[in-house]
Structures are given as structure tokens and as C-alpha cells.
Design a protein around this motif. Structure first.
Motif, PDB file in Angstrom:
ATOM      1  N   PHE A   1       8.231  -5.242  21.332  1.00 20.08           N
ATOM      2  CA  PHE A   1       8.335  -6.235  22.396  1.00 20.08           C
ATOM      3  C   PHE A   1       7.557  -7.491  22.018  1.00 20.08           C
ATOM      4  N   SER A   2       8.027  -8.617  22.530  1.00 21.23           N
ATOM      5  CA  SER A   2       7.284  -9.863  22.368  1.00 21.23           C
ATOM      6  C   SER A   2       6.097  -9.858  23.335  1.00 21.23           C
ATOM      7  N   PRO A   3       5.130 -10.767  23.179  1.00 24.73           N
ATOM      8  CA  PRO A   3       3.959 -10.763  24.061  1.00 24.73           C
ATOM      9  C   PRO A   3       4.281 -10.925  25.541  1.00 24.73           C
ATOM     10  N   ASP A   4       5.444 -11.509  25.878  1.00 25.53           N
ATOM     11  CA  ASP A   4       5.792 -11.647  27.294  1.00 25.53           C
ATOM     12  C   ASP A   4       6.523 -10.426  27.837  1.00 25.53           C
ATOM     13  N   GLY A   5       6.635  -9.371  27.010  1.00 25.38           N
ATOM     14  CA  GLY A   5       7.177  -8.111  27.495  1.00 25.38           C
ATOM     15  C   GLY A   5       8.649  -7.883  27.251  1.00 25.38           C
TER      16      GLY A   5
ATOM     17  N   HIS B   1       6.542 -13.777  12.773  1.00 24.49           N
ATOM     18  CA  HIS B   1       5.661 -13.632  11.618  1.00 24.49           C
ATOM     19  C   HIS B   1       4.267 -14.201  11.899  1.00 24.49           C
ATOM     20  N   GLY B   2       3.252 -13.375  11.676  1.00 22.35           N
ATOM     21  CA  GLY B   2       1.876 -13.798  11.866  1.00 22.35           C
ATOM     22  C   GLY B   2       1.438 -13.873  13.313  1.00 22.35           C
ATOM     23  N   ARG B   3       2.258 -13.371  14.217  1.00 21.85           N
ATOM     24  CA  ARG B   3       1.945 -13.511  15.637  1.00 21.85           C
ATOM     25  C   ARG B   3       1.849 -12.142  16.308  1.00 21.85           C
ATOM     26  N   PRO B   4       1.196 -12.092  17.478  1.00 21.97           N
ATOM     27  CA  PRO B   4       1.038 -10.803  18.157  1.00 21.97           C
ATOM     28  C   PRO B   4       2.344 -10.305  18.754  1.00 21.97           C
ATOM     29  N   ILE B   5       2.517  -9.001  18.744  1.00 20.87           N
ATOM     30  CA  ILE B   5       3.643  -8.333  19.385  1.00 20.87           C
ATOM     31  C   ILE B   5       3.090  -7.082  20.077  1.00 20.87           C
ATOM     32  N   ILE B   6       3.959  -6.383  20.776  1.00 18.93           N
ATOM     33  CA  ILE B   6       3.593  -5.124  21.424  1.00 18.93           C
ATOM     34  C   ILE B   6       4.493  -4.029  20.874  1.00 18.93           C
ATOM     35  N   VAL B   7       3.886  -2.930  20.432  1.00 17.38           N
ATOM     36  CA  VAL B   7       4.620  -1.782  19.907  1.00 17.38           C
ATOM     37  C   VAL B   7       4.542  -0.653  20.933  1.00 17.38           C
TER      38      VAL B   7
ATOM     39  N   ALA C   1       1.583 -13.261  29.923  1.00 15.72           N
ATOM     40  CA  ALA C   1       1.627 -12.296  28.836  1.00 15.72           C
ATOM     41  C   ALA C   1       0.212 -11.907  28.446  1.00 15.72           C
ATOM     42  N   ALA C   2      -0.199 -10.699  28.826  1.00 10.92           N
ATOM     43  CA  ALA C   2      -1.575 -10.268  28.576  1.00 10.92           C
ATOM     44  C   ALA C   2      -1.608  -9.339  27.388  1.00 10.92           C
ATOM     45  N   VAL C   3      -2.020  -9.830  26.244  1.00  5.69           N
ATOM     46  CA  VAL C   3      -2.143  -9.012  25.044  1.00  5.69           C
ATOM     47  C   VAL C   3      -3.604  -8.988  24.663  1.00  5.69           C
ATOM     48  N   PRO C   4      -4.242  -7.811  24.675  1.00 10.24           N
ATOM     49  CA  PRO C   4      -5.671  -7.770  24.406  1.00 10.24           C
ATOM     50  C   PRO C   4      -6.003  -8.169  22.989  1.00 10.24           C
ATOM     51  N   ALA C   5      -7.166  -8.745  22.803  1.00 14.29           N
ATOM     52  CA  ALA C   5      -7.608  -9.127  21.468  1.00 14.29           C
ATOM     53  C   ALA C   5      -7.878  -7.894  20.636  1.00 14.29           C
ATOM     54  N   ALA C   6      -7.450  -7.905  19.381  1.00 16.00           N
ATOM     55  CA  ALA C   6      -7.637  -6.755  18.494  1.00 16.00           C
ATOM     56  C   ALA C   6      -8.863  -6.957  17.619  1.00 16.00           C
ATOM     57  N   ALA C   7      -9.471  -5.845  17.223  1.00 14.12           N
ATOM     58  CA  ALA C   7     -10.602  -5.897  16.298  1.00 14.12           C
ATOM     59  C   ALA C   7     -10.040  -5.790  14.881  1.00 14.12           C
ATOM     60  N   HIS C   8      -9.702  -6.913  14.279  1.00 13.30           N
ATOM     61  CA  HIS C   8      -9.088  -6.919  12.953  1.00 13.30           C
ATOM     62  C   HIS C   8     -10.133  -6.613  11.876  1.00 13.30           C
ATOM     63  N   GLN C   9      -9.718  -5.829  10.916  1.00 16.56           N
ATOM     64  CA  GLN C   9     -10.569  -5.559   9.766  1.00 16.56           C
ATOM     65  C   GLN C   9     -10.049  -6.364   8.577  1.00 16.56           C
ATOM     66  N   LEU C  10     -10.904  -6.494   7.559  1.00 19.38           N
ATOM     67  CA  LEU C  10     -10.473  -7.204   6.363  1.00 19.38           C
ATOM     68  C   LEU C  10      -9.348  -6.428   5.715  1.00 19.38           C
ATOM     69  N   GLY C  11      -8.172  -6.992   5.646  1.00 23.99           N
ATOM     70  CA  GLY C  11      -7.026  -6.282   5.105  1.00 23.99           C
ATOM     71  C   GLY C  11      -5.828  -7.197   5.053  1.00 23.99           C
ATOM     72  N   LEU C  12      -4.626  -6.627   5.242  1.00 23.37           N
ATOM     73  CA  LEU C  12      -3.402  -7.403   5.132  1.00 23.37           C
ATOM     74  C   LEU C  12      -3.416  -8.607   6.063  1.00 23.37           C
ATOM     75  N   GLY C  13      -3.809  -8.395   7.319  1.00 19.25           N
ATOM     76  CA  GLY C  13      -3.788  -9.487   8.285  1.00 19.25           C
ATOM     77  C   GLY C  13      -4.656 -10.647   7.846  1.00 19.25           C
ATOM     78  N   ASP C  14      -5.860 -10.357   7.346  1.00 17.22           N
ATOM     79  CA  ASP C  14      -6.762 -11.424   6.918  1.00 17.22           C
ATOM     80  C   ASP C  14      -6.214 -12.161   5.707  1.00 17.22           C
TER      81      ASP C  14
ATOM     82  N   ILE D   1      -7.012   1.175  17.878  1.00 17.48           N
ATOM     83  CA  ILE D   1      -5.919   0.238  18.141  1.00 17.48           C
ATOM     84  C   ILE D   1      -6.068  -0.277  19.564  1.00 17.48           C
ATOM     85  N   ALA D   2      -6.034  -1.578  19.750  1.00 17.26           N
ATOM     86  CA  ALA D   2      -6.118  -2.145  21.092  1.00 17.26           C
ATOM     87  C   ALA D   2      -4.826  -1.868  21.848  1.00 17.26           C
ATOM     88  N   LEU D   3      -4.975  -1.458  23.093  1.00 12.34           N
ATOM     89  CA  LEU D   3      -3.823  -1.132  23.926  1.00 12.34           C
ATOM     90  C   LEU D   3      -3.513  -2.264  24.892  1.00 12.34           C
ATOM     91  N   VAL D   4      -2.288  -2.242  25.400  1.00  9.18           N
ATOM     92  CA  VAL D   4      -1.800  -3.248  26.336  1.00  9.18           C
ATOM     93  C   VAL D   4      -1.488  -2.558  27.653  1.00  9.18           C
TER      94      VAL D   4
END
Length: 421
Positions: A409-413, A280-286, A340-353, A327-330
Motif C-alpha cells: 500500500f502507498s502511505p495514504d492507504g 522508489h526511495g519512499r515509504p510504503i506499507i506492507v 497518511a500516518a506512517v511511523p518513523a522507522a529505526a533505519h540501520q546502516l545498510g541498503l537504505g543508507d 520493524i515499525a508498525l502502522v
């Protein structure tokens, strides 16, 4: 029964170079087992340890229930075919195939009969008196296979036997090889870096990366249910879409996957949602394969992503499209437990914020993660299209998402939800 068991096998070269790390595999009697992975992953080293051509640093090798670590190659009853065939140039096809029987002092009349019979099965009966230099690459590989198979080995080892051949001949020979080794009933370990060879020939596949076993299973299992990001990407043509996302567990909705300006929802009865609670609240890979995205033009009937078509590719039997979706790709090459290389995303004001604000984190300041520093790739979604609904470059498209085929997937793959085997 001749199964092959590698129990905690390691191979370390001078200078602390780890070629194989703690490998555990059981290759069943009569199985056509493929070791798959990129160059330098350790697959040929594993084959050579089974053959006795490389010494095992630590761990145990069992052949047919017998500890084989200290057995010399001649006592292992294995036969090996190399990439170049390694034929004797001064011997005819008949002489090359006869050689192992001469060494073992078989009855000459019976040996000649076996050569003729096997040559007929390999389509070499009209070439028995020709020298290797007069044969094509595919014919030389058939002779090499015949020389190995005529010994009736318990274990048949093949080290990228088709890699030097052209594409058409590879397609023809992989069918013949698979049929022939299955007909002999010999346990076969086949090394390749070609995913098509692995998927079309294998009973089971083991995927290696940097000497570490990433996944093992049937072709269907590791394609549809990969254990890691690397496996999902390696067994994917066209490339799988690996997308940076953030998971938000929302009590009355399920888990919301935030992908830049887009959102996908997994309901609580989805087993993937349960696995994502701890993220929850953390980066993942889809992960989404190209055929899990379908263009739609009518009313929305399910989850969608949108984007602008940047380019189209014609592949004869299909078209592929690349759409910019924000969408930022991995890059799978950059994802591993230790990096674990997960690129930084360009978040917009929305649910995440809003969720970050609730957690006491600054708006527009997502959890810091390792920056994308590897292979450059545009932020394009790849999807398949049919001739009838083909968009043009620059068109806005809506893409229906098949959530049943979405991988998380988790950030470590590693897969978040349990892998089914």
C-alpha cells in the motif's frame, strides 16, 4: 427485477456533518448485500435513505429502475428489520405477523394461512399465541423478520438485527437468516459492524469508513485483495501485520522492500514491482496476515523475517505468537488519504543508507513522513503456530514469508498494485 442503485448519493446533516459522501453502489436483484463498517461510518444512514426514512441531500436513488428520491416509504415496497425488533407488545406473535396484511386489507383467511406457513419456516409455529415479552431475543427477531417478510417486499432491509444477541445465538441465526432471505429471492441489504456476519452471509460486501466507500466485492475478493489498508485491517482476525517499509528499485534485482533490519525482494516479473517503481526511495506499507508467516527451523528456502517471541496466546483451535522483529508498525486507524500516518522507522546502516547516499540524502535520515500519533501498539509480528513447532517465550524464530500473499500500500492507504475485481 428489483435492483437498488445509489448514484452519487450524499447525506449532510445540519452543521455540515457529512454522513455519506458521493456513494455509488449497484445492488443486484436477489442479492444479499452487506454494508460493513465501524459505528458511525454511515451504513445505517444509507439503509434509512433506501427505506425513505432519511432524505437524500444530493444524488439519485433507483429502485427497480424507478427514481425513488421523492417516493414516500409506503410506495417503495421495502420492509425493514431493526436491531430491537420493534414488535407490538400487546399483540401475539400471530397478531404481529398479521398486522401488515391487515393494513393492506388482505383476505383474512388467506392472511391467516400465510402467517401459519411463514411461522413454520421460521420455527415459530408453536409460539403463535404468545406475547413478545415471553419470547427470547432470538425468537423476537424471528417474529420481526416474519412481520417484514410476510409482505413479500421487493427490497428487504436489516439494520444490525443480531447485535444485541449472545455469540452462540448470533451464529445460529445468521445461518437461518441467510437461508431464509435467499429462499424468498428478495433483494436484501444487511447492515453490520461484525466482519464474521459479513463474511459468512454476504454475496457481496461494501466497506464504509467515515461515509466513504472503501471497497466492494465478494467476501473472498475483499479479504484476499483489499483495496485499502483500512479494509485489510478491518477484515482481519487476528490483526494483520501492517509494516513500515521503504521501496528501492534495483535494476538487476527487482524491488527491495526494506523493513528495518530486514529485506524482502520482489522480482521484476512480479506485477507489484512495476507499481512500486514510482515509490522508489519512499515509504510504503506492507501487509502480511498471520498465516502468511510460518516458522522454519531448517535451511532457508525463501524470504524470511526473524524475531524474538515476546508472548503466546492459546485460542483453542490455534496458537498465536507475537515476536519483536525491529520493524515499525502502522496503525490502520491513522491511515487515510488526508492523514497518511506512517511511523518513523529505526533505519540501520545498510541498503537504505547506501541508496539514500546515492540520491544525495543524509545517511540515517529517511524521507520525513507523518509521525505515528494514534493507537499505541508494540512492534510485534503476529503469526500462527501449530502445537508441534510451538516456540517458547524469549526464543529467536525464523519466519518464512509467503510473498504471494504480501500486500503493498502507498502511505495514504491505497493499494499500489491494481486491485483485481
Amino acid at each position: 427485477m428489483t435492483d437498488v442503485v445509489l448514484d452519487g448519493v450524499n447525506k449532510v446533516y445540519p452543521g455540515d456533518q457529512h454522513a455519506v459522501r458521493d456513494l455509488g453502489l449497484r445492488i443486484r436483484d436477489g442479492e444479499l448485500f452487506v454494508l460493513l463498517g465501524p459505528s458511525g461510518c454511515g451504513k445505517s444512514t444509507v439503509l434509512r435513505m433506501i427505506a425513505g426514512l432519511e432524505e437524500i441531500t444530493s444524488g439519485d436513488l433507483w429502485l427497480g429502475g424507478t427514481m425513488a428520491n421523492e417516493l414516500p416509504p409506503r410506495e417503495r415496497n421495502v420492509a425493514m428489520v431493526f436491531q430491537n425488533g420493534a414488535l407490538y407488545p400487546h399483540r401475539s406473535v400471530r397478531g404481529n405477523m398479521m398486522f401488515p396484511l391487515e393494513v393492506s386489507k388482505d383476505d383474512p383467511a388467506g392472511a391467516r394461512g400465510k402467517v401459519v406457513e411463514l411461522a413454520r419456516a421460521l420455527g415459530l409455529d408453536s409460539m403463535l399465541d404468545r406475547l413478545p415479552g415471553t419470547l427470547s431475543g432470538g425468537q423476537r427477531q424471528r417474529v420481526a423478520m416474519g412481520r417484514a417478510l410476510i409482505r413479500e417486499p421487493s427490497v428487504f432491509l436489516m439494520d444490525e438485527p443480531l447485535s444485541s444477541l449472545d455469540a452462540g445465538l448470533r451464529a445460529e441465526l445468521r445461518v437461518e437468516i441467510a437461508a431464509l432471505v435467499r429462499a424468498t429471492g428478495a433483494t436484501t441489504v444487511y447492515v453490520t459492524h461484525d466482519q464474521v456476519e459479513a463474511m459468512t452471509m454476504a454475496d457481496r460486501i461494501a466497506v464504509l469508513r467515515d461515509g466513504i466507500l472503501e471497497d466492494v466485492g465478494t467476501p473472498e475478493q475483499i479479504y484476499h485483495d483489499p483495496a485499502t489498508v483500512f479494509v485489510a485491517a478491518f477484515l482481519s482476525s487476528p490483526p494483520i501485520n501492517l509494516l513500515r517499509a521503504t521501496a528501492w528499485a534495483v535494476q538487476d534485482q527487482g524491488v527491495i522492500l526494506e523493513l528495518g533490519p530486514h529485506q524482502l525482494r520482489l522480482p521484476w516479473d512480479d506485477p507489484r514491482a512495476t507499481g512500486l517503481i514510482s515509490h522508489h526511495g519512499r515509504p510504503i506499507i506492507v501487509g502480511l496476515r498471520a498465516d502468511a508467516l510460518t516458522t522454519v527451523t531448517g535451511p532457508a528456502h525463501g524470504p524470511e523475517l526473524t524475531g524474538q517471541v515476546r508472548t503466546l496466546e492459546f485460542h483453542g483451535h490455534e496458537w498465536l505468537a507475537y515476536a519483536e522483529a525491529g520493524i515499525a508498525l502502522v496503525d490502520a486507524h491513522d491511515v487515510a488519504p488526508e492523514r497518511a500516518a506512517v511511523p518513523a522507522a529505526a533505519h540501520q546502516l545498510g541498503l537504505g543508507d547506501r541508496m539514500r547516499a546515492m540520491l544525495g540524502r543524509p545517511v540515517n535520515d529517511p524521507d520525513p513522513g507523518p509521525e505515528h500519533t494514534g493507537h499505541h501498539r508494540r512492534t510485534d509480528l503476529i503469526f500462527r503456530i501449530t502445537t508441534g513447532d510451538r516456540p517458547a517465550r524469549g526464543d529467536q524464530v525464523r519466519l518464512s514469508v509467503d510473498l504471494d500473499r504480501l500486500l503493498v500500500f502507498s502511505p495514504d492507504g491505497r493499494r499500489v498494485d491494481p486491485v483485481r475485481r
